[in-house]
Every structure is written in C-alpha cells, then in structure tokens.
Design a protein around this motif. Structure first.
Motif, mmCIF file in Angstrom:
data_model
loop_
_atom_site.group_PDB
_atom_site.id
_atom_site.type_symbol
_atom_site.label_atom_id
_atom_site.label_comp_id
_atom_site.label_asym_id
_atom_site.label_seq_id
_atom_site.Cartn_x
_atom_site.Cartn_y
_atom_site.Cartn_z
ATOM 1 N N ALA B 44 0.840 -1.210 0.000
ATOM 2 C CA ALA B 44 0.000 0.000 0.000
ATOM 3 C C ALA B 44 0.873 1.258 0.000
ATOM 4 N N SER B 45 0.261 2.344 -0.433
ATOM 5 C CA SER B 45 0.996 3.613 -0.473
ATOM 6 C C SER B 45 0.048 4.793 -0.289
ATOM 7 N N ILE B 46 0.617 5.916 0.089
ATOM 8 C CA ILE B 46 -0.074 7.205 0.049
ATOM 9 C C ILE B 46 0.478 7.903 -1.184
ATOM 10 N N GLY B 47 -0.412 8.305 -2.064
ATOM 11 C CA GLY B 47 0.025 8.852 -3.347
ATOM 12 C C GLY B 47 0.780 10.171 -3.228
ATOM 13 N N LEU B 48 1.455 10.506 -4.289
ATOM 14 C CA LEU B 48 2.239 11.745 -4.334
ATOM 15 C C LEU B 48 1.305 12.952 -4.187
ATOM 16 N N HIS B 49 1.632 13.833 -3.247
ATOM 17 C CA HIS B 49 0.824 15.045 -3.051
ATOM 18 C C HIS B 49 1.723 16.150 -2.526
ATOM 19 N N THR B 50 1.316 17.382 -2.797
ATOM 20 C CA THR B 50 2.076 18.560 -2.377
ATOM 21 C C THR B 50 1.426 19.161 -1.132
ATOM 22 N N HIS B 51 2.246 19.597 -0.183
ATOM 23 C CA HIS B 51 1.730 20.231 1.041
ATOM 24 C C HIS B 51 1.654 21.742 0.845
ATOM 25 N N GLU B 52 0.455 22.219 0.615
ATOM 26 C CA GLU B 52 0.209 23.652 0.422
ATOM 27 C C GLU B 52 -0.379 24.231 1.707
ATOM 28 N N GLY B 53 0.315 25.158 2.316
ATOM 29 C CA GLY B 53 -0.187 25.792 3.538
ATOM 30 C C GLY B 53 0.085 24.981 4.791
ATOM 31 N N ASN B 54 0.577 23.765 4.597
ATOM 32 C CA ASN B 54 0.944 22.940 5.756
ATOM 33 C C ASN B 54 2.206 22.146 5.420
ATOM 34 N N SER B 55 2.648 21.321 6.348
ATOM 35 C CA SER B 55 3.813 20.466 6.127
ATOM 36 C C SER B 55 3.495 19.115 6.739
ATOM 37 N N GLU B 56 4.431 18.184 6.675
ATOM 38 C CA GLU B 56 4.194 16.889 7.335
ATOM 39 C C GLU B 56 5.495 16.342 7.894
ATOM 40 N N ILE B 57 5.401 15.886 9.137
ATOM 41 C CA ILE B 57 6.527 15.243 9.814
ATOM 42 C C ILE B 57 6.099 13.812 10.114
ATOM 43 N N VAL B 58 6.892 12.844 9.659
ATOM 44 C CA VAL B 58 6.576 11.423 9.822
ATOM 45 C C VAL B 58 7.684 10.767 10.636
ATOM 46 N N PHE B 59 7.286 9.996 11.650
ATOM 47 C CA PHE B 59 8.237 9.238 12.469
ATOM 48 C C PHE B 59 7.809 7.774 12.395
ATOM 49 N N ILE B 60 8.715 6.915 11.932
ATOM 50 C CA ILE B 60 8.368 5.506 11.732
ATOM 51 C C ILE B 60 8.435 4.754 13.065
ATOM 52 N N LEU B 61 7.337 4.050 13.377
ATOM 53 C CA LEU B 61 7.263 3.294 14.630
ATOM 54 C C LEU B 61 7.615 1.822 14.430
ATOM 55 N N GLU B 62 7.126 1.239 13.347
ATOM 56 C CA GLU B 62 7.379 -0.183 13.085
ATOM 57 C C GLU B 62 7.411 -0.417 11.587
ATOM 58 N N GLY B 63 8.236 -1.372 11.170
ATOM 59 C CA GLY B 63 8.256 -1.803 9.778
ATOM 60 C C GLY B 63 9.247 -1.020 8.940
ATOM 61 N N LYS B 64 9.160 -1.265 7.646
ATOM 62 C CA LYS B 64 10.068 -0.631 6.695
ATOM 63 C C LYS B 64 9.274 -0.103 5.503
ATOM 64 N N GLY B 65 9.833 0.892 4.837
ATOM 65 C CA GLY B 65 9.199 1.424 3.643
ATOM 66 C C GLY B 65 10.091 2.481 3.043
ATOM 67 N N TYR B 73 14.181 9.046 -3.374
ATOM 68 C CA TYR B 73 13.723 8.006 -2.458
ATOM 69 C C TYR B 73 14.535 8.028 -1.176
ATOM 70 N N GLU B 74 13.808 7.882 -0.050
ATOM 71 C CA GLU B 74 14.441 7.787 1.269
ATOM 72 C C GLU B 74 14.022 6.449 1.880
ATOM 73 N N GLU B 75 14.975 5.684 2.353
ATOM 74 C CA GLU B 75 14.671 4.405 2.999
ATOM 75 C C GLU B 75 14.286 4.654 4.449
ATOM 76 N N LEU B 76 13.203 4.023 4.880
ATOM 77 C CA LEU B 76 12.681 4.261 6.229
ATOM 78 C C LEU B 76 12.588 2.959 7.023
ATOM 79 N N SER B 77 12.884 3.055 8.310
ATOM 80 C CA SER B 77 12.669 1.940 9.233
ATOM 81 C C SER B 77 12.389 2.534 10.613
ATOM 82 N N ALA B 78 12.105 1.688 11.589
ATOM 83 C CA ALA B 78 11.722 2.180 12.921
ATOM 84 C C ALA B 78 12.747 3.190 13.434
ATOM 85 N N GLY B 79 12.255 4.352 13.846
ATOM 86 C CA GLY B 79 13.127 5.418 14.342
ATOM 87 C C GLY B 79 13.444 6.466 13.293
#
Lengths: 110, 110
Positions: B44-65, B73-79
């Motif tokens: 599954a994925s969240i599609g490509l979108h632009t943040h207009e008027g806001n931003s987003e901070i994501v912190f990975i809790l479990e898994g990889k993506g 591309y940025e590789e993500l894992s817990a932490g």
C-alpha cells in the motif's frame, strides 16, 4: 527530507524554560517547525511555558514521566502522545528512575 | 491534552491521495493540526501530493518502507524521521512484507 537524529549533536539545555536539571535535545529547526528527539534524566523537567503562535506535539519513545497541561497532570509512557495547542501551557517532568526520551514537533502557525 | 490512539477508531482510506490499496489511520484533528497513527499494509501507499499551507513530519514506529520526497527516495525503518516542508511533495510507500506503522503530524502554517 530525512532527519537523522544520530547526525545531530545532542545539546544540553540547562534549566530549560525554568525547569529542573538539564534537557538534552537533538533538534532540527527551520522557520516553520522545530523537530526534536529530547531526553530528560531522572528528576529533570522542562518548565511551565505557554505556546504563543505555535503548538507542541510530544510522542514518548522510552521511559515514563508526566505532563502538566493547563493545570492537569497526564501520565506518560512509551507510545503516549500529548498535544499542547496554541495559547495553552505545559511542563514535562521526568519523575521516574530512568531517562524519559521523546519525539516532539513544535510547528509555527503563521 | 492526551491523544490516546487506542480510543480513536482506525478508519480505512482507500487509494489515499491516489495511492495503492488502503491507508488505515487513527487521526486527531483540529483547525491547526492533524496528529495521526497510520498503517500501510504490504504494497500500500499514500500517493504523491504537495503540502500547500501545511507540512508533514513522519516518524516511523514499526516496519520498513520508503518515502519519495521531491523526486528522491528515502529508505525508512523504525526510528526514521522524514519532513516534507510546506510547498514540497511526497509519497509514502510500503514495499516491505509487513505493516508500516508511523506517527505523523500535519501542522497548518497559517
């Protein structure tokens, strides 16, 4: 953009916001947001302060502690999330025996 | 205020932002911020979108993506922590075999 806290120096902030002891923080900052991995040792705290023009979202990663938020104590442990909206006040206290480690975001709302 | 994700219903959002499969989210929202615990299943994925008027901070809790952020591309894992500033674009992709679980904040900068 990746924010790798292991690449950011942990800075000691003494008596942060008037709190007890030292607040250790690895912090990314730009004009819109502060993003940090914070650490409070046993007995340390971030003093009571009001968020004017910004807010704060705290997610506990390790340890236990409490937030004093608008006069009410909230018990925190790993996985807890607490939000101090714009215009509200809070203080974070490590009253446990170990480190309290948390992820926090302070966004500017302007 | 405490935000207890276990008290917030996990809602399925199909093809969120044009992504693949279903994005499951436990979300707190007020006029200044969205605070969520999200889950993407394998593929599954969240599609490509632009943040207009806001931003987003994501912190990975479990898994990889991986995050596709401004074409990189940025590789993500817990932490892992990744930040999409205001005016920038990103897509979050679970290309692993398990769930990708994350904490995210979407602050409004106005």
């Amino acid at each position: 953009m990746l924010i790798d806290f292991s690449d950011i120096e942990e800075k000691p902030l003494e008596h942060f916001k008037g709190g007890e002891g030292t607040f250790f923080a690895r912090m990314f900052t730009d004009p819109k947001v502060k993003i940090m991995r914070g650490r409070l040792e046993h007995g340390a705290s971030i003093g009571l302060h009001t968020h004017e023009g910004n807010s704060e979202i705290v997610f506990i990663l390790e340890g236990k502690g409490k937030m004093l938020c608008d006069g009410k104590y909230e018990e925190l442990s790993a996985g807890s999330c607490t939000y101090c909206p714009e215009g509200h006040e809070h203080s974070l206290i490590n009253d446990s025996k170990g480190d309290l480690i948390f992820f926090a975001v302070v966004p500017e709302h302007h």
